[in-house]
Design a protein around this motif. Sequence first.
Motif, PDB file in Angstrom:
ATOM      1  N   ILE A 116       0.755  -1.412   0.005  1.00 47.66           N
ATOM      2  CA  ILE A 116      -0.112  -0.035   0.041  1.00 47.66           C
ATOM      3  C   ILE A 116       1.076   1.046   0.189  1.00 47.66           C
ATOM      4  CG2 ILE A 116      -1.914   1.390   1.054  1.00 47.66           C
ATOM      5  CD1 ILE A 116      -2.450  -1.806   0.238  1.00 47.66           C
ATOM      6  N   GLU A 117       1.076   2.292  -1.087  1.00 47.52           N
ATOM      7  CA  GLU A 117       1.462   3.244  -1.129  1.00 47.52           C
ATOM      8  C   GLU A 117       0.453   4.654  -0.480  1.00 47.52           C
ATOM      9  OE1 GLU A 117       2.137   3.090  -5.182  1.00 47.52           O
ATOM     10  OE2 GLU A 117       3.956   1.631  -5.138  1.00 47.52           O
ATOM     11  N   ASP A 118       1.150   5.283   0.420  1.00 50.66           N
ATOM     12  CA  ASP A 118       0.477   6.413   0.935  1.00 50.66           C
ATOM     13  C   ASP A 118       1.530   7.760   1.139  1.00 50.66           C
ATOM     14  OD1 ASP A 118      -1.061   8.194   2.413  1.00 50.66           O
ATOM     15  OD2 ASP A 118      -1.619   6.657   4.126  1.00 50.66           O
ATOM     16  N   ALA A 119       1.227   8.628   0.469  1.00 47.90           N
ATOM     17  CA  ALA A 119       2.087   9.658   0.634  1.00 47.90           C
ATOM     18  C   ALA A 119       2.224  10.122   1.750  1.00 47.90           C
ATOM     19  CB  ALA A 119       1.717  10.790  -0.596  1.00 47.90           C
ATOM     20  N   LEU A 120       1.250  10.438   2.527  1.00 40.16           N
ATOM     21  CA  LEU A 120       1.071  10.923   4.103  1.00 40.16           C
ATOM     22  C   LEU A 120       1.538  10.122   4.992  1.00 40.16           C
ATOM     23  CD1 LEU A 120      -2.472  12.466   3.668  1.00 40.16           C
ATOM     24  CD2 LEU A 120      -0.126  13.599   3.323  1.00 40.16           C
ATOM     25  N   GLY A 121       1.716   8.885   4.879  1.00 37.38           N
ATOM     26  CA  GLY A 121       2.594   7.497   5.623  1.00 37.38           C
ATOM     27  C   GLY A 121       1.661   7.011   6.561  1.00 37.38           C
ATOM     28  N   PHE A 122       0.102   7.237   6.652  1.00 39.67           N
ATOM     29  CA  PHE A 122      -0.587   6.470   7.654  1.00 39.67           C
ATOM     30  C   PHE A 122      -0.808   5.231   7.145  1.00 39.67           C
ATOM     31  CE2 PHE A 122      -2.300  10.943   7.665  1.00 39.67           C
ATOM     32  CZ  PHE A 122      -1.897  11.379   8.957  1.00 39.67           C
ATOM     33  N   ALA A 123      -1.176   4.838   5.977  1.00 37.64           N
ATOM     34  CA  ALA A 123      -1.559   3.234   5.494  1.00 37.64           C
ATOM     35  C   ALA A 123      -0.174   2.635   4.683  1.00 37.64           C
ATOM     36  CB  ALA A 123      -2.518   3.320   4.627  1.00 37.64           C
ATOM     37  N   ASP A 124       0.835   3.452   4.624  1.00 35.98           N
ATOM     38  CA  ASP A 124       1.934   2.824   3.870  1.00 35.98           C
ATOM     39  C   ASP A 124       2.742   1.814   4.384  1.00 35.98           C
ATOM     40  OD1 ASP A 124       3.734   4.030   1.421  1.00 35.98           O
ATOM     41  OD2 ASP A 124       5.166   3.435   2.839  1.00 35.98           O
ATOM     42  N   GLY A 125       2.822   0.860   3.391  1.00 35.21           N
ATOM     43  CA  GLY A 125       3.615  -0.558   4.131  1.00 35.21           C
ATOM     44  C   GLY A 125       3.140  -1.666   3.260  1.00 35.21           C
ATOM     45  N   THR A 126       3.776  -2.880   3.679  1.00 35.97           N
ATOM     46  CA  THR A 126       3.581  -4.094   3.224  1.00 35.97           C
ATOM     47  C   THR A 126       2.878  -4.886   4.222  1.00 35.97           C
ATOM     48  OG1 THR A 126       5.274  -3.725   1.463  1.00 35.97           O
ATOM     49  CG2 THR A 126       4.443  -5.950   1.599  1.00 35.97           C
ATOM     50  N   TRP A 127       1.720  -5.290   3.617  1.00 33.04           N
ATOM     51  CA  TRP A 127       0.857  -6.063   4.514  1.00 33.04           C
ATOM     52  C   TRP A 127       0.395  -7.430   4.013  1.00 33.04           C
ATOM     53  CZ3 TRP A 127       0.714  -3.188   8.814  1.00 33.04           C
ATOM     54  CH2 TRP A 127       0.632  -1.859   8.594  1.00 33.04           C
ATOM     55  N   ARG A 128       0.476  -8.588   4.850  1.00 29.87           N
ATOM     56  CA  ARG A 128      -0.048  -9.832   4.524  1.00 29.87           C
ATOM     57  C   ARG A 128      -1.360 -10.045   4.972  1.00 29.87           C
ATOM     58  NH1 ARG A 128       2.602 -14.431   2.835  1.00 29.87           N
ATOM     59  NH2 ARG A 128       4.538 -13.586   3.633  1.00 29.87           N
ATOM     60  N   LEU A 129      -2.280 -10.237   3.937  1.00 30.52           N
ATOM     61  CA  LEU A 129      -3.824 -10.430   4.336  1.00 30.52           C
ATOM     62  C   LEU A 129      -4.196 -11.723   4.218  1.00 30.52           C
ATOM     63  CD1 LEU A 129      -6.678  -9.240   4.768  1.00 30.52           C
ATOM     64  CD2 LEU A 129      -6.816  -8.847   2.301  1.00 30.52           C
ATOM     65  N   LEU A 130      -4.642 -12.454   5.123  1.00 31.44           N
ATOM     66  CA  LEU A 130      -4.881 -13.908   5.321  1.00 31.44           C
ATOM     67  C   LEU A 130      -6.193 -13.907   5.655  1.00 31.44           C
ATOM     68  CD1 LEU A 130      -4.213 -16.789   5.028  1.00 31.44           C
ATOM     69  CD2 LEU A 130      -3.415 -16.743   7.265  1.00 31.44           C
ATOM     70  N   ILE A 131      -7.409 -14.324   4.867  1.00 35.06           N
ATOM     71  CA  ILE A 131      -8.667 -14.493   5.090  1.00 35.06           C
ATOM     72  C   ILE A 131      -9.017 -15.737   5.161  1.00 35.06           C
ATOM     73  CG2 ILE A 131     -11.177 -13.955   4.386  1.00 35.06           C
ATOM     74  CD1 ILE A 131      -9.658 -11.408   2.686  1.00 35.06           C
ATOM     75  N   ASP A 132      -9.656 -16.448   6.056  1.00 34.16           N
ATOM     76  CA  ASP A 132     -10.012 -17.645   6.402  1.00 34.16           C
ATOM     77  C   ASP A 132     -11.300 -18.164   5.677  1.00 34.16           C
ATOM     78  OD1 ASP A 132     -11.958 -17.034   8.165  1.00 34.16           O
ATOM     79  OD2 ASP A 132     -10.925 -17.619  10.045  1.00 34.16           O
ATOM     80  N   ALA A 133     -11.994 -19.377   5.607  1.00 36.20           N
ATOM     81  CA  ALA A 133     -13.005 -19.874   5.175  1.00 36.20           C
ATOM     82  C   ALA A 133     -14.150 -19.187   5.847  1.00 36.20           C
ATOM     83  CB  ALA A 133     -12.930 -21.466   5.123  1.00 36.20           C
ATOM     84  N   SER A 134     -14.018 -18.637   7.092  1.00 40.78           N
ATOM     85  CA  SER A 134     -15.306 -18.104   7.744  1.00 40.78           C
ATOM     86  C   SER A 134     -15.489 -16.562   7.216  1.00 40.78           C
ATOM     87  CB  SER A 134     -15.194 -18.240   9.105  1.00 40.78           C
ATOM     88  OG  SER A 134     -14.267 -17.490   9.779  1.00 40.78           O
ATOM     89  N   GLY A 135     -14.376 -16.125   6.723  1.00 38.12           N
ATOM     90  CA  GLY A 135     -14.390 -14.683   6.184  1.00 38.12           C
ATOM     91  C   GLY A 135     -13.848 -13.719   6.868  1.00 38.12           C
ATOM     92  N   GLU A 136     -13.084 -14.090   8.169  1.00 39.76           N
ATOM     93  CA  GLU A 136     -12.340 -13.097   8.982  1.00 39.76           C
ATOM     94  C   GLU A 136     -11.019 -13.099   8.457  1.00 39.76           C
ATOM     95  OE1 GLU A 136     -13.870 -11.943  12.028  1.00 39.76           O
ATOM     96  OE2 GLU A 136     -15.743 -13.090  11.363  1.00 39.76           O
ATOM     97  N   ALA A 137     -10.745 -11.869   8.687  1.00 42.43           N
ATOM     98  CA  ALA A 137      -8.993 -11.643   8.160  1.00 42.43           C
ATOM     99  C   ALA A 137      -8.304 -11.418   9.490  1.00 42.43           C
ATOM    100  CB  ALA A 137      -9.285 -10.649   7.381  1.00 42.43           C
TER     101      ALA A 137
END
Length: 200
Positions: A116-137
């Motif tokens: 995620i690229e965010d020039a203001l820095g709030f959300a900037d970073g690299t994130w692993r998103l893992l969603i299970d079969a129930s839809g929870e992340a």
Amino acid sequence: MRGVRYLDADGGTRGVLAYALREQSGTFRFTLTVNHLVAETDEALRALWGFAIHHDLVTTIEGDLRPVDDPILHLVADQRAVQFTVHDHGWLRVLDVPAALAARTYRAPLEVVLRIEDALGFADGTWRLLIDASGEATVEATDAAADVTLGVVELSAIYAGGVRATQLAAAGRVHGDPGGIAAIDDAFRTAEAPTLGIWY
């Protein structure tokens, strides 16, 4: 302002419609303005729209704050009689990626690394998103190579499920593995378009 409600077979209220009538100058015909329409069931929604459409002496119906996937287009014989105007109403901007992505549920399992690229820095970073079969992340920061890269604007757009990542990719605003982008679509998609049905 007038109101009508839809009752189910057991007498429970399953939908309400608040509306107003305005006479069209010199015609003795009216415009019906739908100020608020909410229904728990499809049957209630059809009945309330039917009330408005078949109202005596009404030739025009206007509604505001309706969802973009409102079935009204398929409730009338002449679809060309329905005109939609899409306008901005609310804005969403993700600030905390782990908190935001973990706060909602999803339609399909997914494992993807998002840059995620965010020039203001709030959300900037690299994130692993893992969603299970129930839809929870679960979301965690990672140093792994990204499968998909997008800006915080694009993340905010797809977050509520109303904008497709594949559309943004076609526009050159989301980059990465096409399979990963399609999988994001499957997971983030919602059965109904997100709607903000009140002014604030």
